[in-house]
Design a protein around this motif. Structure first.
Motif, PDB file in Angstrom:
ATOM      1  N   LEU A  59     -23.169 -13.001  12.070  1.00 30.46           N
ATOM      2  CA  LEU A  59     -23.620 -13.382  10.725  1.00 30.46           C
ATOM      3  C   LEU A  59     -23.680 -14.899  10.573  1.00 30.46           C
ATOM      4  CD1 LEU A  59     -21.443 -10.859   8.650  1.00 30.46           C
ATOM      5  CD2 LEU A  59     -23.921 -10.772   8.961  1.00 30.46           C
ATOM      6  N   VAL A  73     -13.115 -18.858   9.053  1.00 30.69           N
ATOM      7  CA  VAL A  73     -11.713 -18.736   9.478  1.00 30.69           C
ATOM      8  C   VAL A  73     -11.631 -17.604  10.493  1.00 30.69           C
ATOM      9  CG1 VAL A  73      -9.339 -18.349   8.739  1.00 30.69           C
ATOM     10  CG2 VAL A  73     -10.944 -19.472   7.188  1.00 30.69           C
ATOM     11  N   GLU A  96      -7.416 -20.001  12.353  1.00 35.73           N
ATOM     12  CA  GLU A  96      -6.215 -19.661  11.578  1.00 35.73           C
ATOM     13  C   GLU A  96      -6.256 -18.206  11.131  1.00 35.73           C
ATOM     14  OE1 GLU A  96      -6.039 -22.505   8.364  1.00 35.73           O
ATOM     15  OE2 GLU A  96      -6.011 -24.171   9.779  1.00 35.73           O
ATOM     16  N   ASP A  97      -5.099 -17.749  10.670  1.00 34.42           N
ATOM     17  CA  ASP A  97      -4.985 -16.419  10.064  1.00 34.42           C
ATOM     18  C   ASP A  97      -5.452 -16.537   8.609  1.00 34.42           C
ATOM     19  OD1 ASP A  97      -4.134 -14.128   8.780  1.00 34.42           O
ATOM     20  OD2 ASP A  97      -2.149 -14.105   9.715  1.00 34.42           O
ATOM     21  N   LEU A 121     -14.971  -7.531   7.552  1.00 34.11           N
ATOM     22  CA  LEU A 121     -13.513  -7.673   7.588  1.00 34.11           C
ATOM     23  C   LEU A 121     -12.858  -6.828   8.671  1.00 34.11           C
ATOM     24  CD1 LEU A 121     -12.656  -7.718   3.757  1.00 34.11           C
ATOM     25  CD2 LEU A 121     -13.281  -9.609   5.265  1.00 34.11           C
ATOM     26  N   TYR A 124      -7.753  -3.736   9.953  1.00 35.17           N
ATOM     27  CA  TYR A 124      -6.296  -3.619   9.821  1.00 35.17           C
ATOM     28  C   TYR A 124      -5.740  -4.450   8.658  1.00 35.17           C
ATOM     29  CZ  TYR A 124      -5.490  -8.183  12.052  1.00 35.17           C
ATOM     30  OH  TYR A 124      -5.464  -9.523  12.328  1.00 35.17           O
ATOM     31  N   ILE A 125      -6.547  -5.382   8.108  1.00 37.87           N
ATOM     32  CA  ILE A 125      -6.037  -6.188   6.979  1.00 37.87           C
ATOM     33  C   ILE A 125      -7.025  -6.211   5.797  1.00 37.87           C
ATOM     34  CG2 ILE A 125      -4.371  -7.741   8.084  1.00 37.87           C
ATOM     35  CD1 ILE A 125      -6.744  -9.734   8.411  1.00 37.87           C
TER      36      ILE A 125
END
Ligand code: SAM
Length: 270
Positions: A59, A73, A96-97, A121, A124-125
């Motif tokens: 994307l 990120v 980074e997270d 996304l 898992y989060i």
């Protein structure tokens, strides 16, 4: 087309000896039609954009062509190396997270004004990422998110639905959600086990309420308890009872039956 995309992706990954990491939710988009529809829905022309989890850049490439500035990120350093090789300094890249990153600093680097968010996304989060976005005071004008179908339902859930909860209320208070398209596992490489949905959330005029998220957490803490019981620990029993009375909400009501605007009213009372 899909075959070409997969070959292109594989050769990019091979050039850096990379394998998709399942634990990081690395299912990459390889469907040209879907990519172009997602970019159209993201509507980022001339705007600042934050991408969450750019991966190999499926994307990102289109975002860079259309947007004014793009920040991304990505938690995986190996993907960041690939993205740097592909896009150089055109992309403001943060290795980074997303759950821990300083969003205000990224916002300042991006533009300091209103910006869009896009992201395919990692499964898992999904919930914590969405909650972080929905509780952010930053001026997000539009989000275009790809999430698993069962998570997408929560953006649209109405009072009384089994999945109606804080994510539904926050979405509907601050944004107008709409469905863009459904994606089957064939749109990804490697293929996930579930179908996904692309949704856009368009910010409305409701000013940000700093206590709304914590109020919702308290109200939905025990779904089978009454709202009065759940609110006892939130500012004390009497203020809760007074606020419920002022809003015309029965103390015996359950949070899952209240409409988003009733939570806004309650939040303003408390
Ligand atoms: N955007 C790419 C695409 O559509 O092909 C990749 C999407 S893939 C579903 C999710 C991406 O999020 C992966 O690149 C993964 O490494 C990244 N990711 C996983 N956990 C993350 C986190 N906590 N913060 C930032 N990125 C994360």
């Amino acid at each position: 087309m899909r075959k070409d995309r997969i070959e292109q992706l594989q050769s990019m990954l091979d050039s850096l000896s990379l394998m998709p990491n399942k634990a990081l939710g690395q299912n990459f988009l390889v469907d040209d039609v879907a990519i172009s529809r997602i970019l159209d829905a993201a509507d980022v022309r001339g705007q600042a954009v934050l991408e969450i989890g750019p991966g190999a850049g499926a994307l990102t490439e289109g975002l860079l062509q259309r947007a004014k500035t793009v920040a991304a990120v990505e938690i995986d350093a190996r993907m960041c190396a690939l993205l740097r090789a592909r896009f150089g300094n055109a992309l403001l890249l943060y290795n980074e997270d997303f759950l821990k990153t300083d969003l205000s600093a990224i916002h300042r680097a991006l533009c300091g004004g209103a910006f869009c968010v896009t992201g395919n996304l990692p499964y898992y989060i999904t919930t914590p990422v969405c909650m972080r976005l929905l509780t952010s005071e930053l001026p997000i004008s539009r989000m275009t998110l790809m999430v698993q179908q069962e998570a997408a339902v929560r953006f649209f859930a109405l009072p009384g639905a089994r999945v109606y909860g804080p994510m539904s209320v926050l979405t509907q208070v601050y944004y107008t959600p709409s469905r863009v398209m459904e994606l089957s596992p064939e749109s990804y490489y490697p293929q996930p086990d579930v179908n996904s949905s692309v949704v856009t959330l368009l910010r409305n005029a409701q000013p940000f309420l700093s206590n709304l998220a914590s109020l919702l957490k308290a109200c939905f803490a025990m779904r089978r308890k009454t709202i009065a019981n759940n609110l006892k620990g939130y500012g004390g029993k009497q203020p809760a009872m007074d606020a419920l009375a002022a809003c015309g909400i029965a103390p015996a009501a359950r949070a899952e039956t209240l409409a988003p605007e009733q939570f806004v009213q309650l939040c303003e009372q408390l």
